[in-house]
Enzyme design. Sequence first.
Site, PDB file in Angstrom:
ATOM      1  N   PRO A 128       0.808  -1.229   0.000  1.00  0.00           N
ATOM      2  CA  PRO A 128       0.000   0.000   0.000  1.00  0.00           C
ATOM      3  C   PRO A 128       0.837   1.273   0.000  1.00  0.00           C
ATOM      4  CG  PRO A 128       0.137  -0.912   2.205  1.00  0.00           C
ATOM      5  CD  PRO A 128       0.841  -1.889   1.313  1.00  0.00           C
TER       6      PRO A 128
ATOM      7  N   ARG B 141      -1.640  16.119  -9.117  1.00  0.00           N
ATOM      8  CA  ARG B 141      -2.728  15.141  -9.270  1.00  0.00           C
ATOM      9  C   ARG B 141      -4.021  15.722  -9.872  1.00  0.00           C
ATOM     10  NH1 ARG B 141      -4.852  12.421  -5.819  1.00  0.00           N
ATOM     11  NH2 ARG B 141      -4.685  10.365  -6.760  1.00  0.00           N
TER      12      ARG B 141
ATOM     13  N   CYS C 125       2.385  28.755 -15.338  1.00  0.00           N
ATOM     14  CA  CYS C 125       1.909  29.258 -16.630  1.00  0.00           C
ATOM     15  C   CYS C 125       1.457  28.125 -17.544  1.00  0.00           C
ATOM     16  CB  CYS C 125       2.997  30.099 -17.269  1.00  0.00           C
ATOM     17  SG  CYS C 125       3.302  31.559 -16.296  1.00  0.00           S
ATOM     18  N   GLU C 126       0.478  27.450 -17.122  1.00  0.00           N
ATOM     19  CA  GLU C 126      -0.220  26.364 -17.826  1.00  0.00           C
ATOM     20  C   GLU C 126      -1.592  26.330 -17.176  1.00  0.00           C
ATOM     21  OE1 GLU C 126       1.004  24.014 -19.964  1.00  0.00           O
ATOM     22  OE2 GLU C 126       3.092  24.680 -19.877  1.00  0.00           O
TER      23      GLU C 126
HETATM   24  C1  LIG Z   1       3.516  -2.029  -8.210  1.00  0.00           C
HETATM   25  C2  LIG Z   1       2.783  -1.079  -7.333  1.00  0.00           C
HETATM   26  N1  LIG Z   1       2.553  -1.424  -6.056  1.00  0.00           N
HETATM   27  C3  LIG Z   1       1.920  -0.595  -5.203  1.00  0.00           C
HETATM   28  C4  LIG Z   1       1.475   0.642  -5.601  1.00  0.00           C
HETATM   29  C5  LIG Z   1       0.781   1.528  -4.606  1.00  0.00           C
HETATM   30  O1  LIG Z   1      -0.537   1.731  -4.955  1.00  0.00           O
HETATM   31  P1  LIG Z   1      -1.498   2.601  -4.036  1.00  0.00           P
HETATM   32  O2  LIG Z   1      -0.855   3.915  -3.832  1.00  0.00           O
HETATM   33  O3  LIG Z   1      -2.778   2.681  -4.773  1.00  0.00           O
HETATM   34  O4  LIG Z   1      -1.634   1.908  -2.721  1.00  0.00           O
HETATM   35  C6  LIG Z   1       1.664   1.034  -6.921  1.00  0.00           C
HETATM   36  C7  LIG Z   1       1.162   2.341  -7.364  1.00  0.00           C
HETATM   37  O5  LIG Z   1       1.218   2.772  -8.466  1.00  0.00           O
HETATM   38  C8  LIG Z   1       2.354   0.155  -7.805  1.00  0.00           C
HETATM   39  O6  LIG Z   1       2.574   0.501  -9.079  1.00  0.00           O
END
Ligand SMILES: Cc1ncc(COP(=O)(O)O)c(C=O)c1O
Length: 404
Positions: free
Chosen positions: A261, A299, A329-330
């Site tokens: 995570p 994001r 500036c975008e």
């Molecule tokens: C291979 C892999 N593991 C874990 C994550 C973490 O995902 P999240 O931030 O949704 O928990 C990512 C995010 O892009 C990822 O590419």
Amino acid sequence: MITNSQLLDAANSFGTPLFIYDADKIRAQFKRLNSAFQVPKLKLHYALKALNNINILQLLKAEGAGLDAVSIQEVHLGLRAGFSPEQIMFTPNGISFDEFQEAVELGVHVNIDNLPLLEKFGATYGSTVPCCIRINPHITAGGSHHISVGHIDSKFGISIHQIKHIERIMKHYGIHVNGLHMHTGSDIINPEVFIQGANLLFDAAAHFPDLTFMDFGSGFKVAYKEGDIVSDIEDIGIKISSAFNDFCSAYGKELALWFEPGKFLVSESGNLLVRANLIKQTTSTVFIGVDSGQNHLIRPMFYNAYHHIRNLSNESGPQKLYSVVGYICESDTLGHDRLINEVQEGDVLCIQNAGAYAYSMSNNYNARLRPAEVLFHQGELHLIRKREELADIYKNEIELNLFA
Ligand SMILES: Cc1ncc(COP(=O)(O)O)c(C=O)c1O
């Protein structure tokens, strides 16, 4: 948890723009995830791409996390923070074999996401170094196409339909595959996605007799505003744990269950504090121009992500409709048509969910400086990264004076 007045104190003491993270929130999220799964061996590898400040890594290490790294540089950040190589999983994609070898030599777990790499790995290491295989389960999941990575057209992983190719290479070189991995996307709200992916890996496991773990990636969605739909972690925990325990009985071995995570652990802990430079009424809109932008929080522009915005300087004033824009500036809209308590020049606004993929995705576009980072821990504000200075922008530049 940090209060609004403590956030305002932080903005006044350290200046704006400022990233501030609440250590208690990160700990609470870790504990919640850790207790959602009832399996004998669970390991949460924090995806440090989300936020890689050394203090955040050390906080999560103290909680018992490992790390998920996607570049050799992230591996080095993890080792520098005190993680042992065995606590780090390396899941790169499309890298050179030199980079991969460096990771092998450092002793971290390695995850292979394409057949040419598996072939090179086998030819170089044979059976001497174990590896994990990243399977692409061909599941469409995640909050948007930007963050959906397990579908059939995605560049990630080895297709679930190519198990025969994996087996051929594995047998030819005697490769010892000790783990299977999948990661289908971010912001997943449907628990069935995890079950569906898990079932595919359980079936695939019949081809891999030496597994010691399975890694189901991540993708847990958090709240971006009040009442937002989130991943039901407890429900996912119950369903996955039961399926996994049944699978281990059938497989005949107690495997470890891994997740990686990022967002779930750090997103809500973070806030980006910015100051209103300007209130600008146009024919159709009232803009709040702030001292930050997509260079610090990409994001909204990149993923169309929603980040809730509050006025810390006026918590009870009448609400008005504003568009909050940055100084880049975008196109640089941080929040479109938002109800915010009336804003005056100089007010401090709090942009929520700025823990994950915020500072770590920030850049110096328009020669702007990256903000400082502060950690709120045990009631105190701690500076954990200095604000950049102009010299940081040009430190690697080489002035040749060719045209004097
Ligand atoms: C291979 C892999 N593991 C874990 C994550 C973490 O995902 P999240 O931030 O949704 O928990 C990512 C995010 O892009 C990822 O590419």
